[in-house]
Design an enzyme around this catalytic site. Structure first.
Site, PDB file in Angstrom:
ATOM      1  N   ASN A   9       4.496  13.803   0.978  1.00  0.00           N
ATOM      2  CA  ASN A   9       4.407  12.674   1.913  1.00  0.00           C
ATOM      3  C   ASN A   9       5.804  12.492   2.497  1.00  0.00           C
ATOM      4  OD1 ASN A   9       4.180  10.251   3.237  1.00  0.00           O
ATOM      5  ND2 ASN A   9       3.896   9.003   1.392  1.00  0.00           N
ATOM      6  N   LYS A  11       6.789  10.679   4.856  1.00  0.00           N
ATOM      7  CA  LYS A  11       7.069   9.339   5.388  1.00  0.00           C
ATOM      8  C   LYS A  11       7.754   9.473   6.756  1.00  0.00           C
ATOM      9  CE  LYS A  11       7.151   7.773   0.674  1.00  0.00           C
ATOM     10  NZ  LYS A  11       7.611   6.834  -0.332  1.00  0.00           N
ATOM     11  N   HIS A  95      -1.425   3.760   1.508  1.00  0.00           N
ATOM     12  CA  HIS A  95      -0.144   3.913   0.803  1.00  0.00           C
ATOM     13  C   HIS A  95       0.466   2.527   0.577  1.00  0.00           C
ATOM     14  CE1 HIS A  95       4.025   4.858  -0.050  1.00  0.00           C
ATOM     15  NE2 HIS A  95       3.579   6.019  -0.451  1.00  0.00           N
ATOM     16  N   GLU A  97       3.294   1.410   0.944  1.00  0.00           N
ATOM     17  CA  GLU A  97       4.165   0.926   2.041  1.00  0.00           C
ATOM     18  C   GLU A  97       3.328   0.327   3.171  1.00  0.00           C
ATOM     19  OE1 GLU A  97       6.415   4.562   2.343  1.00  0.00           O
ATOM     20  OE2 GLU A  97       7.212   4.123   0.345  1.00  0.00           O
ATOM     21  N   GLU A 167      -0.280   5.618  -7.672  1.00  0.00           N
ATOM     22  CA  GLU A 167       1.150   5.492  -7.416  1.00  0.00           C
ATOM     23  C   GLU A 167       1.623   4.106  -7.838  1.00  0.00           C
ATOM     24  OE1 GLU A 167       2.514   8.434  -4.205  1.00  0.00           O
ATOM     25  OE2 GLU A 167       1.806   6.666  -3.161  1.00  0.00           O
ATOM     26  N   GLY A 173       9.999   5.953  -4.960  1.00  0.00           N
ATOM     27  CA  GLY A 173      11.331   6.011  -4.349  1.00  0.00           C
ATOM     28  C   GLY A 173      12.405   5.333  -5.178  1.00  0.00           C
ATOM     29  N   SER A 212       8.249   9.103  -7.699  1.00  0.00           N
ATOM     30  CA  SER A 212       9.434   9.796  -8.244  1.00  0.00           C
ATOM     31  C   SER A 212       9.080  11.045  -9.055  1.00  0.00           C
ATOM     32  CB  SER A 212      10.297   8.840  -9.067  1.00  0.00           C
ATOM     33  OG  SER A 212      10.746   7.763  -8.247  1.00  0.00           O
TER      34      SER A 212
HETATM   35  P1  PGA Z   1       8.500   9.240  -4.090  1.00  0.00           P
HETATM   36  O1  PGA Z   1       7.315   8.742  -3.132  1.00  0.00           O
HETATM   37  O2  PGA Z   1       8.116  10.588  -4.628  1.00  0.00           O
HETATM   38  O3  PGA Z   1       9.718   9.311  -3.188  1.00  0.00           O
HETATM   39  O4  PGA Z   1       8.655   8.232  -5.162  1.00  0.00           O
HETATM   40  C1  PGA Z   1       5.972   8.961  -3.464  1.00  0.00           C
HETATM   41  C2  PGA Z   1       5.083   8.325  -2.413  1.00  0.00           C
HETATM   42  O5  PGA Z   1       5.412   7.236  -1.931  1.00  0.00           O
HETATM   43  O6  PGA Z   1       4.034   8.876  -2.041  1.00  0.00           O
END
Ligand code: PGA
Length: 250
Positions: A9, A11, A95, A97, A167, A173, A212
Site C-alpha cells: 500500500n 499510500k 483503510h 486512514e 490492521e 506506520g 509495520s
Molecule cells: P505500515 O502501513 O506497514 O507502514 O505500518 C500498513 C498500512 O497502513 O496498510
C-alpha cells in the site's frame, strides 16, 4: 492451503521516476519469491504507468480506494470501472486512514466493498482497533462490527470474493507491530466469526496482517496459521524490503 498475498500500500508516496525504479527492482527480484502472490496498490495517477510496467509479470496491482458512484458529477472521485480500465485486480476499502481522516464509516465502507465486488474487483477490506479500543478490551467488538457491516449488506458469501486485512491502527506506520500471538488471536477470531455463518467461506477467505510488517518480523507473522499474507505500507516502498517479505512467506 490459502494462497499467501503480500500487497503493498504505497499510500500518497512516489513519483513517476521513483515508481519506475521501485517496480524495476521488484521485477528483478521476483525469482526469489516462491509462493506468495505480490501486489501493489498505487496512487490513481500512476495506475497507467504501473499497468504498463507490470503487464505480463506475476505482480498484480490495484487502487487504494474507490467511489460508490458509477459515474457523473462527483469531483475528485474514482469509479470501479476506471480502476478496471487499468486492469486493477484489487482495491483497498476502509483503510484506517480513510476511516479516521476522511470520516468513512462502516456503512460507507461496506458499500464500497459491495460496489468493488460487483464490478469484479477484489476488495481488500481493512479492519482494526485503535490503541484506546485495545486498552478497553474491545478489539473483537470493533473488528466484528466492521466485518458485520459487509455481511449485513451483502451476505457472508461476499467475503469469499475479497480479502480481509487486519490492521491494528496503533501498529500502522508506528514501527510497533502486533506480536505474532496478538495478531494470530485476532485473525483466528475473524475466521471464527465468519465460520459462524459459513465454514466454507471462513476456510477460504484470506486474512492479511498489516501494521509495520517488515523483513525482520514477516516470517514469524506469516507462519501463524490464520495469517495469510500482509498489507505493507512503509516497507513496500523499498524493493528489497518488499521482496524480502515476499520471500519470508516461504
Ligand atoms: P505500515 O502501513 O506497514 O507502514 O505500518 C500498513 C498500512 O497502513 O496498510
Amino acid at each position: 492451503m490459502r494462497q499467501i498475498l503480500i500487497a503493498g500500500n504505497w499510500k500518497m508516496n512516489g513519483s513517476r521516476a521513483s515508481i519506475r525504479e521501485l517496480l524495476d527492482g521488484v521485477k528483478a527480484g521476483l525469482g526469489d519469491v516462491k509462493s506468495a502472490e505480490m501486489a501493489v496498490c498505487a496512487p490513481f495517477p500512476y495506475l497507467g504507468d504501473v499497468q504498463s510496467q507490470l503487464n505480463g509479470s506475476s505482480v498484480s496491482w490495484g487502487g487504494q480506494d474507490l467511489s460508490v458512484e458509477e459515474k457523473g458529477a462527483f469531483t475528485g472521485e474514482t469509479s470501479a470501472s476506471m480502476l478496471l480500465d487499468f486492469s486493477c485486480k484489487y482495491v483497498i476499502v476502509g483503510h484506517s486512514e480513510r476511516r479516521t481522516l476522511y470520516g468513512e464509516d462502516d456503512a460507507l465502507v461496506a458499500q464500497k466493498y459491495a460496489v468493488a465486488r460487483k464490478a469484479g474487483l477484489k476488495p481488500i477490506l481493512c479492519v482494526g482497533e485503535t490503541l484506546e479500543e485495545r486498552e478497553k478490551n474491545i478489539t473483537e467488538d470493533v473488528v466484528a462490527r466492521q466485518i458485520k457491516a459487509v455481511i449485513d449488506l451483502e451476505g457472508v458469501s461476499a467475503l469469499a470474493d475479497g480479502v480481509i486485512a487486519y490492521e491494528p491502527v496503533w501498529a500502522i506506520g508506528t514501527g510497533k507491530t502486533a506480536s505474532p500471538e496478538q495478531a494470530q488471536a485476532v485473525h483466528a477470531f475473524i475466521r471464527s466469526l465468519v465460520a459462524e455463518q459459513d465454514a466454507g467461506v471462513a476456510e477460504k477467505v484470506q486474512i492479511l496482517y498489516g501494521g509495520s510488517m517488515n523483513p525482520a518480523n514477516a516470517a514469524e507473522l506469516l507462519s501463524q496459521s490464520d495469517i495469510d499474507g500482509g498489507l505493507i505500507g512503509g516497507a513496500s516502498l523499498k524493493a528489497d524490503d518488499f521482496l524480502a517479505i515476499g520471500k519470508a512467506a516461504g
